[in-house]
Scaffold this motif. Structure first.
Motif, PDB file in Angstrom:
ATOM      1  N   TYR A  95      56.747  45.545  47.278  1.00 33.38           N
ATOM      2  CA  TYR A  95      57.085  46.081  45.964  1.00 33.38           C
ATOM      3  C   TYR A  95      58.539  45.757  45.654  1.00 33.38           C
ATOM      4  O   TYR A  95      59.381  45.755  46.545  1.00 33.38           O
ATOM      5  N   VAL A  96      58.790  45.526  44.358  1.00 36.45           N
ATOM      6  CA  VAL A  96      60.140  45.285  43.858  1.00 36.45           C
ATOM      7  C   VAL A  96      60.377  46.272  42.726  1.00 36.45           C
ATOM      8  O   VAL A  96      59.456  46.567  41.946  1.00 36.45           O
ATOM      9  N   ASP A  97      61.598  46.778  42.643  1.00 36.15           N
ATOM     10  CA  ASP A  97      61.960  47.681  41.553  1.00 36.15           C
ATOM     11  C   ASP A  97      61.564  47.019  40.232  1.00 36.15           C
ATOM     12  O   ASP A  97      61.945  45.871  39.974  1.00 36.15           O
ATOM     13  N   PRO A  98      60.782  47.718  39.394  1.00 36.87           N
ATOM     14  CA  PRO A  98      60.347  47.110  38.116  1.00 36.87           C
ATOM     15  C   PRO A  98      61.494  46.594  37.257  1.00 36.87           C
ATOM     16  O   PRO A  98      61.325  45.621  36.525  1.00 36.87           O
ATOM     17  N   ASP A  99      62.674  47.213  37.363  1.00 32.90           N
ATOM     18  CA  ASP A  99      63.832  46.735  36.591  1.00 32.90           C
ATOM     19  C   ASP A  99      64.343  45.391  37.097  1.00 32.90           C
ATOM     20  O   ASP A  99      65.162  44.755  36.434  1.00 32.90           O
ATOM     21  N   LEU A 100      63.890  44.976  38.283  1.00 32.11           N
ATOM     22  CA  LEU A 100      64.372  43.732  38.891  1.00 32.11           C
ATOM     23  C   LEU A 100      63.294  42.655  38.972  1.00 32.11           C
ATOM     24  O   LEU A 100      63.506  41.619  39.589  1.00 32.11           O
ATOM     25  N   GLY A 102      61.074  39.488  38.311  1.00 35.14           N
ATOM     26  CA  GLY A 102      61.396  38.173  37.771  1.00 35.14           C
ATOM     27  C   GLY A 102      62.696  37.587  38.275  1.00 35.14           C
ATOM     28  O   GLY A 102      63.138  36.550  37.781  1.00 35.14           O
ATOM     29  N   ARG A 103      63.327  38.207  39.259  1.00 36.77           N
ATOM     30  CA  ARG A 103      64.617  37.721  39.771  1.00 36.77           C
ATOM     31  C   ARG A 103      64.508  37.046  41.133  1.00 36.77           C
ATOM     32  O   ARG A 103      65.531  36.751  41.754  1.00 36.77           O
ATOM     33  N   GLY A 104      63.291  36.856  41.634  1.00 39.56           N
ATOM     34  CA  GLY A 104      63.112  36.170  42.909  1.00 39.56           C
ATOM     35  C   GLY A 104      63.126  37.067  44.133  1.00 39.56           C
ATOM     36  O   GLY A 104      62.988  36.586  45.255  1.00 39.56           O
ATOM     37  N   ILE A 105      63.296  38.364  43.933  1.00 38.94           N
ATOM     38  CA  ILE A 105      63.343  39.286  45.073  1.00 38.94           C
ATOM     39  C   ILE A 105      61.999  39.329  45.783  1.00 38.94           C
ATOM     40  O   ILE A 105      61.928  39.270  47.015  1.00 38.94           O
ATOM     41  N   GLY A 106      60.917  39.423  45.019  1.00 43.16           N
ATOM     42  CA  GLY A 106      59.579  39.447  45.622  1.00 43.16           C
ATOM     43  C   GLY A 106      59.294  38.160  46.381  1.00 43.16           C
ATOM     44  O   GLY A 106      58.739  38.198  47.489  1.00 43.16           O
ATOM     45  N   SER A 107      59.682  37.028  45.819  1.00 43.67           N
ATOM     46  CA  SER A 107      59.476  35.739  46.500  1.00 43.67           C
ATOM     47  C   SER A 107      60.234  35.699  47.816  1.00 43.67           C
ATOM     48  O   SER A 107      59.704  35.270  48.845  1.00 43.67           O
ATOM     49  N   SER A 108      61.482  36.165  47.798  1.00 43.30           N
ATOM     50  CA  SER A 108      62.287  36.184  49.011  1.00 43.30           C
ATOM     51  C   SER A 108      61.665  37.095  50.062  1.00 43.30           C
ATOM     52  O   SER A 108      61.588  36.741  51.251  1.00 43.30           O
ATOM     53  N   LEU A 109      61.199  38.272  49.638  1.00 45.74           N
ATOM     54  CA  LEU A 109      60.589  39.206  50.588  1.00 45.74           C
ATOM     55  C   LEU A 109      59.277  38.670  51.148  1.00 45.74           C
ATOM     56  O   LEU A 109      58.989  38.837  52.338  1.00 45.74           O
ATOM     57  N   LEU A 110      58.468  38.025  50.307  1.00 43.85           N
ATOM     58  CA  LEU A 110      57.201  37.475  50.798  1.00 43.85           C
ATOM     59  C   LEU A 110      57.464  36.344  51.794  1.00 43.85           C
ATOM     60  O   LEU A 110      56.780  36.241  52.827  1.00 43.85           O
ATOM     61  N   THR A 111      58.472  35.525  51.518  1.00 46.31           N
ATOM     62  CA  THR A 111      58.853  34.474  52.467  1.00 46.31           C
ATOM     63  C   THR A 111      59.344  35.096  53.769  1.00 46.31           C
ATOM     64  O   THR A 111      58.995  34.634  54.865  1.00 46.31           O
ATOM     65  N   ARG A 112      60.130  36.158  53.667  1.00 45.60           N
ATOM     66  CA  ARG A 112      60.618  36.863  54.858  1.00 45.60           C
ATOM     67  C   ARG A 112      59.431  37.366  55.683  1.00 45.60           C
ATOM     68  O   ARG A 112      59.422  37.247  56.907  1.00 45.60           O
ATOM     69  N   ALA A 113      58.435  37.926  55.016  1.00 48.90           N
ATOM     70  CA  ALA A 113      57.262  38.457  55.717  1.00 48.90           C
ATOM     71  C   ALA A 113      56.497  37.356  56.439  1.00 48.90           C
ATOM     72  O   ALA A 113      56.162  37.498  57.620  1.00 48.90           O
TER      73      ALA A 113
END
Length: 170
Positions: A95-100, A102-113
């Motif tokens: 999950y990514v904060d809805p205010d954030l 589209g900023r690539g945070i989810g992509s970075s976290l999924l890659t980390r996982a």
């Protein structure tokens, strides 16, 4: 260069707050309104604190830091699915904060996982997503995950929702 780190028990409230906000932003029209309204940050925080103080090799959680605290999180470990192939990992939640969004945070976290699961020796990984969550499904497909044909039912209050399993080779 990632701004994520292993989650600690002190992150439980931030993760729980983001988890509830994420559900309320992503699932209107999918999850019944009363279920979304009844989500409890204190209850989720207690569960997250328990998980984060448990066996860190069983379930690993990473958080993406943001100036306001936790901007996103991902949790993964061995597959909990009795029908998955032996040696499969699983992404339990992201999950990514809805205010954030589209900023690539989810992509970075999924890659980390996926990197972390690969480093732990898993050859493949799965995750479950609500079938009606089209944005979530597109996100996973963009990152190389494919629906593998498996489905299951998820109870949300009085509603039975369908989940679809996605899979990726690591």
């Amino acid at each position: 260069d990632r701004d994520d780190r292993r989650a600690e028990p002190d992150d439980a409230l931030g993760i729980a707050t983001l988890h509830v906000r994420g559900w309320r932003a992503a699932y209107p029209g999918i999850v019944p309104e009363e279920v979304l309204a009844e989500l409890s940050i204190p209850d989720r925080a207690a569960r997250w604190r328990d998980q984060l103080t448990g066996d860190p090799e069983r379930q690993r959680t990473f958080v993406a830091e943001h100036e306001d605290g936790v901007g996103g999180f991902v949790s993964m470990g061995p597959s909990r699915d009795p029908f998955s192939e032996p040696g499969a990992g699983e992404v339990y939640a992201i999950y990514v904060d809805p205010d954030l969004w589209g900023r690539g945070i989810g992509s970075s976290l999924l890659t980390r996982a996926t990197d972390d699961l690969r480093a732990q020796g898993y050859a493949s990984a799965t995750l479950w997503v609500l079938a009606a969550n089209e944005a979530g499904r597109r996100f996973y497909e963009t990152h190389g995950w494919e629906a593998d044909g498996s489905t299951k039912s998820y109870s949300a209050g009085e509603a039975e929702l369908e989940e679809v399993r996605y899979r990726i080779e690591l």
